[in-house]
Design an enzyme around this catalytic site. Structure first.
Site, PDB file in Angstrom:
ATOM      1  N   HIS A 109      -1.582   7.692  26.986  1.00  0.00           N
ATOM      2  CA  HIS A 109      -0.595   6.642  26.694  1.00  0.00           C
ATOM      3  C   HIS A 109      -0.294   6.581  25.209  1.00  0.00           C
ATOM      4  CE1 HIS A 109      -3.082   3.197  25.153  1.00  0.00           C
ATOM      5  NE2 HIS A 109      -4.028   3.676  25.918  1.00  0.00           N
ATOM      6  N   GLU A 135      -0.954  -0.734  27.597  1.00  0.00           N
ATOM      7  CA  GLU A 135      -1.646  -1.966  27.185  1.00  0.00           C
ATOM      8  C   GLU A 135      -0.995  -3.217  27.782  1.00  0.00           C
ATOM      9  OE1 GLU A 135      -4.390  -1.467  25.922  1.00  0.00           O
ATOM     10  OE2 GLU A 135      -4.369   0.223  24.537  1.00  0.00           O
ATOM     11  N   HIS A 174      -7.516  -2.031  19.821  1.00  0.00           N
ATOM     12  CA  HIS A 174      -6.622  -3.191  19.937  1.00  0.00           C
ATOM     13  C   HIS A 174      -6.605  -4.020  18.659  1.00  0.00           C
ATOM     14  CE1 HIS A 174      -7.588  -2.909  24.540  1.00  0.00           C
ATOM     15  NE2 HIS A 174      -6.875  -1.887  24.093  1.00  0.00           N
TER      16      HIS A 174
HETATM   17  C1  NAG Z   1      -3.228  -7.906  13.547  1.00  0.00           C
HETATM   18  O1  NAG Z   1      -2.389  -7.649  12.461  1.00  0.00           O
HETATM   19  C2  NAG Z   1      -2.534  -8.547  11.376  1.00  0.00           C
HETATM   20  C3  NAG Z   1      -1.467  -8.205  10.355  1.00  0.00           C
HETATM   21  O2  NAG Z   1      -1.134  -6.849  10.361  1.00  0.00           O
HETATM   22  C4  NAG Z   1      -3.935  -8.450  10.839  1.00  0.00           C
HETATM   23  O3  NAG Z   1      -4.103  -9.324   9.743  1.00  0.00           O
HETATM   24  C5  NAG Z   1      -4.910  -8.811  11.940  1.00  0.00           C
HETATM   25  O4  NAG Z   1      -6.225  -8.658  11.501  1.00  0.00           O
HETATM   26  C6  NAG Z   1      -4.665  -7.901  13.136  1.00  0.00           C
HETATM   27  N1  NAG Z   1      -5.463  -8.336  14.269  1.00  0.00           N
HETATM   28  C7  NAG Z   1      -6.427  -7.588  14.736  1.00  0.00           C
HETATM   29  C8  NAG Z   1      -7.111  -8.084  15.979  1.00  0.00           C
HETATM   30  O5  NAG Z   1      -6.737  -6.525  14.225  1.00  0.00           O
END
Ligand code: NAG
Ligand code: NAG
Ligand code: NAG
Ligand code: NAG
Length: 387
Positions: A195, A249, A355
């Site tokens: 995927h 996902e 993820h």
């Molecule tokens: C998701 O993306 C944001 C901004 O890019 C980041 O600060 C955050 O830690 C991310 N979440 C995860 C679960 O990695």
């Protein structure tokens, strides 16, 4: 790949989502049109359960809680029709398969040294440079284009191989590359899947999700397998398809759409292998190729074990059951096709950074030489079953 669900998470999810009890088991076409245009999605949460309607936000909450489901909104009606057709013997019912041990070892072993870590790494670098590959984001669509362009450059000059986007109702397309069977192009096909989408669970649309391991590794493994086979002038006797799925996902969206369409069209599949994560095993744990134990064909799994023994420097281990809607092979299993899936490690020794923004190749435990072993086995799968 869906991360493993702990009991604590399951309990909190069950409490948080007090799921609407399905008041009926069958939805009509008009009801589906109405609810879909109201922004709802029809999710199936278990193998024998009636699907239930969720909002997009509710669906995201399930994903964050690691509750697995298949989003059947767009396949529900076809699946009912397929079930009826199978019951009336108008479409083939599932058949158990068995295959002899690998018999093209000289030819396959001559190809394996050409599988290149640096090429896989360079394709992965391009994919992970996109902010994310979320199936509803514009960068997710850019990932489709990037993969298609890469595949097209590999197959240029081969009139017996074609590649195209497989469009969906959402932004990101899946991609299918078809290699014609030189001896019999109507024989059952062999499919290698991975995927292309990635997800940042806290902020799916705009958050950073490099998805290096999940499933950048499986994606570039199969691109590299195609490249090595084409470079060698490989012409399979029977048809082969390489699939890069959108929206795994989001509830196996791309693979469910394609597997359902193939079954509806009466297409025959000899064997389907999914590569979903091949780049990591926990530091200090035993390096193995894990083989999934559920939503698979046990006869095909026996063949997969012999492929690992023949073509990999490391040994296999059976994984603990991954459960419902674990990865794209489940979509093919659901349509009665023989499936198998390789996994980077036995559950527990697998990558816990998926993820998130930290699913990168710099994570301690990420190993290209580990991923290469999966490419060897999957190349053997494609070659042996289509020769
Ligand atoms: C998701 O993306 C944001 C901004 O890019 C980041 O600060 C955050 O830690 C991310 N979440 C995860 C679960 O990695
Ligand atoms: C993979 O690519 C990254 C980014 O270009 C580079 O830093 C790294 O050295 C490469 N690794 C291998 C094994 O080629
Ligand atoms: C090609 O495969 C199909 C499906 O298995 C089979 O019915 C047909 O006889 C085969 N044709 C040849 C020429 O072997
Ligand atoms: C392996 O790759 C080299 C060039 O990179 C090529 O010359 C050779 O033909 C390839 N071997 C096979 C079996 O395709």
């Amino acid at each position: 790949m869906k991360a493993a669900l702990s009991l604590a998470v399951l309990l909190s999810a069950t409490a948080a989502f007090a799921r609407p009890r399905p008041v009926q088991t069958t939805w009509t076409h008009d009801q589906i049109v109405d609810k879909t245009s109201a922004g709802l999605r029809l999710l199936q949460l278990g193998p024998d359960q009636s699907p239930v309607w969720f909002s997009e936000e509710g669906k995201l909450e399930l994903m964050r809680a690691e509750v697995r489901f298949v989003d059947v909104t767009e396949t529900y009606e076809d699946k009912l029709a397929i079930k009826a057709a199978v019951a009336e013997a108008k479409l083939a019912s599932p058949q158990r398969v068995s295959f002899p041990s690998p018999s093209h070892q000289t030819a396959v072993k001559a190809l394996l040294p050409n599988l290149s870590i640096s090429r896989m790494n360079s394709t992965l670098t391009q994919l992970t440079a996109l902010n994310n590959r979320y199936y509803r984001s514009s960068t997710g669509a850019q990932a489709s284009t990037l993969i298609l362009n890469t595949v097209n450059s590999i197959i240029s000059g081969r009139s017996d191989i074609s590649a195209a986007l497989y469009a969906h109702s959402w932004t990101q397309s899946s991609i299918i590359a078809k290699v014609a069977g030189a001896t019999n192009n109507t024989a059952p096909m062999v499919i290698l899947g991975a995927h292309m989408d990635s997800i940042n669970l806290s902020s799916p649309t705009s958050g950073r999700a490099p998805g290096a391991d999940d499933d950048g590794t499986g994606t570039v493994n199969s691109i590299e397998i195609l490249r090595v086979l084409v470079e060698a002038g490989w012409k399979p006797a029977t048809p082969v398809e390489f699939h890069w799925y959108s929206g795994e996902e989001g509830g196996l969206l791309g693979s469910d759409a394609i597997a359902t369409a193939y079954k509806k069209a009466g297409k025959q599949v000899k064997a389907m292998m999914e590569l979903d994560m091949s780049g990591y095993f926990a530091p200090g744990s035993k390096e193995v190729i894990a083989i999934e134990a559920d939503y698979i064909d046990s006869g095909l799994n026996t063949f997969t074990k012999s492929l690992v023994t023949s073509y990999s420097a490391i040994t296999y281990a059976m994984d603990t059951p991954c459960g419902y809607a674990c990865s794209d092979h489940a979509s093919w299993y659901d349509q009665g096709y023989p499936t198998t899936m390789l996994y980077e490690a036995v559950t527990g020794d697998d990558n816990q950074r998926i993820h998130s923004s930290s699913d990168t190749i710099t994570v301690s435990g990420f190993s290209w030489s580990h991923s290469l072993e999966f490419a060897k086995v999957a190349l053997g799968f494609v070659y042996e079953l289509s020769a």
